[in-house]
Design an enzyme around this catalytic site. Structure first.
Site, PDB file in Angstrom:
ATOM      1  N   VAL A  52       0.860  -1.181   0.000  1.00 37.82           N
ATOM      2  CA  VAL A  52       0.000   0.000   0.000  1.00 37.82           C
ATOM      3  C   VAL A  52       0.895   1.229   0.000  1.00 37.82           C
ATOM      4  O   VAL A  52       1.762   1.383   0.861  1.00 37.82           O
ATOM      5  CB  VAL A  52      -0.929   0.026   1.229  1.00 37.82           C
ATOM      6  CG1 VAL A  52      -1.762   1.305   1.252  1.00 37.82           C
ATOM      7  CG2 VAL A  52      -1.850  -1.191   1.232  1.00 37.82           C
ATOM      8  N   GLY A  53       0.698   2.088  -1.011  1.00 36.77           N
ATOM      9  CA  GLY A  53       1.509   3.292  -1.119  1.00 36.77           C
ATOM     10  C   GLY A  53       0.661   4.534  -1.214  1.00 36.77           C
ATOM     11  O   GLY A  53      -0.576   4.484  -1.124  1.00 36.77           O
ATOM     12  N   GLU A  84       0.268   6.436  -3.823  1.00 45.07           N
ATOM     13  CA  GLU A  84      -0.421   6.592  -5.098  1.00 45.07           C
ATOM     14  C   GLU A  84      -0.904   5.283  -5.698  1.00 45.07           C
ATOM     15  O   GLU A  84      -1.399   5.257  -6.827  1.00 45.07           O
ATOM     16  CB  GLU A  84       0.487   7.317  -6.103  1.00 45.07           C
ATOM     17  CG  GLU A  84       0.774   8.754  -5.708  1.00 45.07           C
ATOM     18  CD  GLU A  84       1.380   9.564  -6.854  1.00 45.07           C
ATOM     19  OE1 GLU A  84       1.925   8.939  -7.787  1.00 45.07           O
ATOM     20  OE2 GLU A  84       1.290  10.791  -6.819  1.00 45.07           O
ATOM     21  N   LYS A 112      -3.058  -3.911  -9.409  1.00 48.72           N
ATOM     22  CA  LYS A 112      -2.632  -2.594  -8.922  1.00 48.72           C
ATOM     23  C   LYS A 112      -3.734  -1.581  -9.160  1.00 48.72           C
ATOM     24  O   LYS A 112      -4.193  -1.389 -10.286  1.00 48.72           O
ATOM     25  CB  LYS A 112      -1.358  -2.153  -9.651  1.00 48.72           C
ATOM     26  CG  LYS A 112      -0.869  -0.764  -9.245  1.00 48.72           C
ATOM     27  CD  LYS A 112       0.422  -0.412  -9.972  1.00 48.72           C
ATOM     28  CE  LYS A 112       0.928   0.969  -9.590  1.00 48.72           C
ATOM     29  NZ  LYS A 112       2.201   1.299 -10.266  1.00 48.72           N
ATOM     30  N   LYS A 168       2.548 -11.383 -11.177  1.00 48.44           N
ATOM     31  CA  LYS A 168       3.125 -11.235  -9.842  1.00 48.44           C
ATOM     32  C   LYS A 168       4.599 -11.611  -9.912  1.00 48.44           C
ATOM     33  O   LYS A 168       4.949 -12.712 -10.340  1.00 48.44           O
ATOM     34  CB  LYS A 168       2.398 -12.140  -8.849  1.00 48.44           C
ATOM     35  CG  LYS A 168       2.886 -12.012  -7.417  1.00 48.44           C
ATOM     36  CD  LYS A 168       2.153 -13.005  -6.515  1.00 48.44           C
ATOM     37  CE  LYS A 168       2.731 -12.959  -5.105  1.00 48.44           C
ATOM     38  NZ  LYS A 168       2.123 -14.015  -4.244  1.00 48.44           N
ATOM     39  N   GLU A 184      12.020  -5.219  -2.303  1.00 48.74           N
ATOM     40  CA  GLU A 184      12.369  -3.861  -2.711  1.00 48.74           C
ATOM     41  C   GLU A 184      13.850  -3.605  -2.477  1.00 48.74           C
ATOM     42  O   GLU A 184      14.414  -4.000  -1.455  1.00 48.74           O
ATOM     43  CB  GLU A 184      11.520  -2.886  -1.888  1.00 48.74           C
ATOM     44  CG  GLU A 184      11.476  -1.478  -2.398  1.00 48.74           C
ATOM     45  CD  GLU A 184      10.545  -0.633  -1.553  1.00 48.74           C
ATOM     46  OE1 GLU A 184      11.072   0.145  -0.731  1.00 48.74           O
ATOM     47  OE2 GLU A 184       9.316  -0.747  -1.711  1.00 48.74           O
ATOM     48  N   ASP A 241      11.226   8.272 -12.684  1.00 48.25           N
ATOM     49  CA  ASP A 241      11.039   8.276 -11.228  1.00 48.25           C
ATOM     50  C   ASP A 241      11.795   7.110 -10.603  1.00 48.25           C
ATOM     51  O   ASP A 241      11.342   6.508  -9.636  1.00 48.25           O
ATOM     52  CB  ASP A 241       9.549   8.187 -10.880  1.00 48.25           C
ATOM     53  CG  ASP A 241       9.278   8.502  -9.410  1.00 48.25           C
ATOM     54  OD1 ASP A 241      10.052   9.278  -8.817  1.00 48.25           O
ATOM     55  OD2 ASP A 241       8.295   7.958  -8.856  1.00 48.25           O
ATOM     56  N   ASN A 277      11.290   1.306  -6.430  1.00 46.30           N
ATOM     57  CA  ASN A 277      10.575   0.679  -7.543  1.00 46.30           C
ATOM     58  C   ASN A 277      11.454  -0.297  -8.325  1.00 46.30           C
ATOM     59  O   ASN A 277      11.293  -0.469  -9.534  1.00 46.30           O
ATOM     60  CB  ASN A 277       9.952   1.735  -8.473  1.00 46.30           C
ATOM     61  CG  ASN A 277      10.892   2.859  -8.805  1.00 46.30           C
ATOM     62  OD1 ASN A 277      12.077   2.620  -9.031  1.00 46.30           O
ATOM     63  ND2 ASN A 277      10.386   4.075  -8.849  1.00 46.30           N
TER      64      ASN A 277
END
Length: 303
Positions: free
Chosen positions: A102-103, A105, A120, A186, A191, A225, A230
Site C-alpha cells: 500500500v503506497g 499513489e 494494482k 506477480k 524492494e 522516477d 521501484n
C-alpha cells in the site's frame, strides 16, 4: 479498502452498479454530481435512485455533500467495485487475495486468475487532484479533472508503457487493464531499499538496474522516477516497476529525466554501499552512454 470491497461485491445487485456507473458518468463533468441528475445518468427512476443511494452509502461506495445542491460522488471503494466487476465479467479475475503493498499513489493486491497475479489500483488524485493535474502531463488537456480520471489515465499510461517494454525490459508482464486498475504478473523479489546485498554483488546489481534503464531507453522510454523503491531484487534478477510517469525519449525533458534517474540509482548504491562502489561516478557520462546504448558497467565511469 479493496479487501472489504471484495467481500461486499457479492451483496451488490445489478442496479447498484447502474448507480455507480451513473456517478462515474456524471463525475466527468463535476466533482460532485447533483442528486437531480442521477436518474438520467443511471437510467433509473428517482425512487430507485433513492433506494440505491442508501445501499451504496451504507457500504461506503459513495459519499454525499451539500454545497449549493445535494451532491454525490464515488469513493475509491465504489470505483474499485466497477473495475472488479469488469475484470470478473471478462473472466480475468476469480478472487481477491492479500495485500502486497500500500503506497501513497497505489494499492497492490494478490488476485486469483488462471495463476496468482497482482492487481494494482492507482490512487493518484483522490485528495489532491488539482496538484496532480499540474504535475502529470497526461491530464494537461482537461479543464475539469476528477480524481478518478487522473487515476484512470495513470493506469492506462502505465499499461501502455508496460505493454511496449515487455519482455525486452525486465518489467511486470501486463495482462489486463480497466479504469484505474492494472492486472499484471506477480513478480518475485524484495524492494531494493530493503535488500541486503553481499559485497561481491553490489556493483553487479547496480549494473543490472542501469542496464534496464538502458534497455528501456532503447525501447523508447525513460522511467522518470527511478529509485530504490521501484526495483525488486530476486535470485533470478531484478524487476523495475511503477511506470505511470514514464516519458518518451523524444520528450523535451527526456535527457534531464534520464540523468536524474541515473543519479538516483548511483546515489542510492553509493550511500548504502560506500565501500563497494566507486568513490565518485561521472553520472552525466554514464547517462550519455545509456542514451548511446553503450553502457556496460558503472565501474567504467569512475570520476
Amino acid at each position: 479498502m479493496v479487501g472489504n470491497v471484495a467481500s461486499v461485491m457479492a451483496e451488490l445487485e445489478p442496479e447498484d452498479f447502474y448507480l455507480l456507473s451513473g456517478l462515474e458518468q456524471g463525475m466527468r463533468f463535476s466533482e460532485w454530481v447533483q442528486r437531480e441528475k442521477l436518474p438520467e445518468y443511471a437510467d433509473m427512476t428517482a425512487e430507485e435512485v433513492d433506494y440505491r443511494i442508501d445501499r451504496c452509502a451504507d457500504r461506503e461506495l459513495i459519499e454525499r455533500k451539500t454545497i449549493q445542491y445535494e451532491g454525490y460522488r464515488l469513493t475509491f471503494e465504489g470505483y474499485d467495485c466497477l473495475a472488479l466487476r469488469a475484470f470478473s465479467e471478462r473472466g480475468t479475475i476469480e478472487g481477491m487475495g492479500a495485500s502486497l503493498g500500500v503506497g501513497k499513489e497505489s494499492d497492490v493486491y494478490e488476485v486469483q486468475s488462471y495463476e496468482p497475479m497482482a492487481l494494482k489500483f492507482h490512487r493518484e488524485g483522490y485528495t489532491e487532484f488539482r496538484k496532480v493535474d499540474k504535475e502529470r502531463e497526461y491530464t494537461a488537456d482537461r479543464n475539469h479533472v476528477s480524481w478518478f480520471y487522473t487515476a484512470r489515465k495513470a493506469a492506462e499510461r502505465e499499461h501502455e508503457v508496460l505493454t511496449e517494454l515487455y519482455p525486452d525490459v525486465s518489467v511486470p508482464r501486463p495482462v489486463d487493464q480497466n479504469r484505474h486498475a492494472i492486472l499484471m504478473e506477480k513478480f518475485d523479489g524484495v524492494e531494493l531499499e530493503r535488500a541486503s546485498l553481499p559485497s561481491e554483488q553490489v556493483v553487479g546489481v547496480c549494473d543490472l538496474v542501469l542496464r534496464e534503464i538502458r534497455d528501456a531507453y532503447a525501447a523508447g522510454y525513460v522511467h522518470a522516477d527511478m529509485s530504490q523503491h521501484n526495483v525488486a531484487v530476486a535470485e533470478s534478477g531484478i524487476t523495475v516497476f511503477d511506470w505511470p510517469q514514464a516519458v518518451a525519449t523524444d520528450h523535451e525533458n527526456a535527457d534531464e529525466l534520464l540523468e536524474r534517474d541515473v543519479e538516483n540509482v548511483v546515489g542510492f548504491f553509493r550511500q548504502k554501499y560506500p565501500q563497494e562502489m566507486p568513490d565518485a561516478v561521472d553520472t552525466r557520462a554514464l547517462a550519455a552512454a545509456i542514451r548511446d546504448g553503450e553502457f556496460g558497467s558503472v565501474a567504467k565511469f569512475e570520476a
